[in-house]
Structures are given as structure tokens and as C-alpha cells.
Motif scaffolding. Structure first.
Motif, PDB file in Angstrom:
ATOM      1  N   TYR A  32      11.511  -1.183  -4.753  1.00 36.73           N
ATOM      2  CA  TYR A  32      10.276  -1.438  -4.024  1.00 36.73           C
ATOM      3  C   TYR A  32      10.517  -2.622  -3.088  1.00 36.73           C
ATOM      4  O   TYR A  32      11.087  -3.630  -3.480  1.00 36.73           O
ATOM      5  CB  TYR A  32       9.141  -1.749  -4.993  1.00 36.73           C
ATOM      6  N   SER A  54       7.514   0.099   0.868  1.00 35.25           N
ATOM      7  CA  SER A  54       7.686   1.359   0.169  1.00 35.25           C
ATOM      8  C   SER A  54       6.410   1.689  -0.589  1.00 35.25           C
ATOM      9  O   SER A  54       5.606   0.819  -0.903  1.00 35.25           O
ATOM     10  CB  SER A  54       8.864   1.260  -0.797  1.00 35.25           C
ATOM     11  N   SER A  55       6.249   2.955  -0.850  1.00 34.27           N
ATOM     12  CA  SER A  55       5.067   3.386  -1.590  1.00 34.27           C
ATOM     13  C   SER A  55       5.457   4.544  -2.492  1.00 34.27           C
ATOM     14  O   SER A  55       6.545   5.099  -2.386  1.00 34.27           O
ATOM     15  CB  SER A  55       3.954   3.801  -0.630  1.00 34.27           C
ATOM     16  N   ASP A  56       4.565   4.892  -3.380  1.00 36.26           N
ATOM     17  CA  ASP A  56       4.822   6.009  -4.271  1.00 36.26           C
ATOM     18  C   ASP A  56       4.635   7.349  -3.566  1.00 36.26           C
ATOM     19  O   ASP A  56       5.059   8.376  -4.082  1.00 36.26           O
ATOM     20  CB  ASP A  56       3.902   5.927  -5.494  1.00 36.26           C
ATOM     21  N   TYR A  61       4.087   2.387   3.788  1.00 36.17           N
ATOM     22  CA  TYR A  61       2.882   1.763   4.329  1.00 36.17           C
ATOM     23  C   TYR A  61       3.275   0.890   5.505  1.00 36.17           C
ATOM     24  O   TYR A  61       4.284   0.188   5.459  1.00 36.17           O
ATOM     25  CB  TYR A  61       2.233   0.922   3.234  1.00 36.17           C
ATOM     26  N   ARG A 106       6.732  -4.572  -5.546  1.00 38.55           N
ATOM     27  CA  ARG A 106       5.868  -3.421  -5.369  1.00 38.55           C
ATOM     28  C   ARG A 106       4.556  -3.872  -4.759  1.00 38.55           C
ATOM     29  O   ARG A 106       4.061  -4.945  -5.048  1.00 38.55           O
ATOM     30  CB  ARG A 106       5.625  -2.767  -6.734  1.00 38.55           C
ATOM     31  N   THR A 108       1.639  -3.336  -1.166  1.00 37.15           N
ATOM     32  CA  THR A 108       1.600  -3.250   0.281  1.00 37.15           C
ATOM     33  C   THR A 108       2.150  -4.528   0.902  1.00 37.15           C
ATOM     34  O   THR A 108       1.951  -5.621   0.366  1.00 37.15           O
ATOM     35  CB  THR A 108       0.177  -3.005   0.774  1.00 37.15           C
TER      36      THR A 108
END
Length: 129
Positions: A32, A54-56, A61, A106, A108
Motif C-alpha cells: 500500500y 493504491s486502493s483495494d 485514488y 494504507r 487515501t
């Protein structure tokens, strides 16, 4: 340790374009991450320009400062471990030293703009009128 290498700055006329690159090492984009571009002009405070994290979901983002929204585009090439900032319709007020910064965490990227752990050395962007 994370190392960031910013490049791509230069002298351009108003209305022109430049693409900045931020090459990262010391972490993988499978981690992340949050990568941001900041800029600082002489006599002015440093300001956040854009960031990506990174995002899930499949798409990372992204965020842009109002002053660059619609003119700048941030993107990431995971294979090259590089974040790009495509700058178009440049204005003299975009003149500054641009820095990339990173946070391995992890969430935004905007959550980390006030305190990112890793910084590159910066690249100068000068826009002539």
C-alpha cells in the motif's frame, strides 16, 4: 529505505507541457502506498499539487489541488515503479521546484499530505510568459 528520484523539469513557455517522473525504489507497488507531488516557489510555502494512492479497487485514488485540476494528470506505472505528473497548459505561476514524496501505508493519499516520510530531491519547473 525508500528512495525517490524526481526528474523531467525544465524551462517551457506558457501553454506548454512537461511530464515529471518520480522513480521509486525500496518498496513494491504491491504494497500500500501514497505518492504525492508538492511544489515550492521562492518565498512561498510548499503546497500539495497532486497525489495517488493504491486502493483495494482496481483503480488507484487520485487527488488534485484546485489550481491544477484539469491541467495536470497523475499516473503510476507499477512495472517501472514510477509515478508521472503530466502537466499541460502550464502557467507562469506553476513555476516552482517540484518534489515527490511517499508514504508506505494504507489509505487515501490526502491523509498523508501533512507528513510524508520519504522525499525526493526535487526538479525545477520554470514557465516563461
Amino acid at each position: 529505505d525508500v528512495q525517490l528520484q524526481a526528474s523531467g523539469g525544465g524551462l517551457v513557455q506558457a501553454g506548454g507541457s512537461l511530464r515529471l517522473s518520480c522513480a521509486a525504489s525500496g518498496f513494491t507497488y504491491e504494497d500500500y502506498y501514497a505518492i504525492a507531488w508538492f511544489r515550492q516557489a521562492p518565498g512561498k510555502e510548499r503546497e500539495g499539487v497532486s497525489c495517488i494512492s493504491s486502493s483495494d479497487n482496481s483503480d488507484p485514488y487520485t487527488w488534485y489541488a484546485d489550481s491544477v485540476k484539469g491541467r495536470f494528470t497523475i499516473s503510476v506505472d507499477n512495472a517501472k515503479k514510477t509515478v508521472y505528473l503530466q502537466m499541460s497548459s502550464l502557467k507562469p505561476e506553476d513555476t516552482a521546484r517540484y518534489y515527490c514524496a511517499a508514504e508506505i501505508a494504507r489509505g487515501t493519499c490526502t491523509s498523508y499530505l501533512d507528513g510524508m516520510d520519504w522525499w525526493g530531491q526535487g526538479t525545477q519547473v520554470t514557465v516563461s510568459s
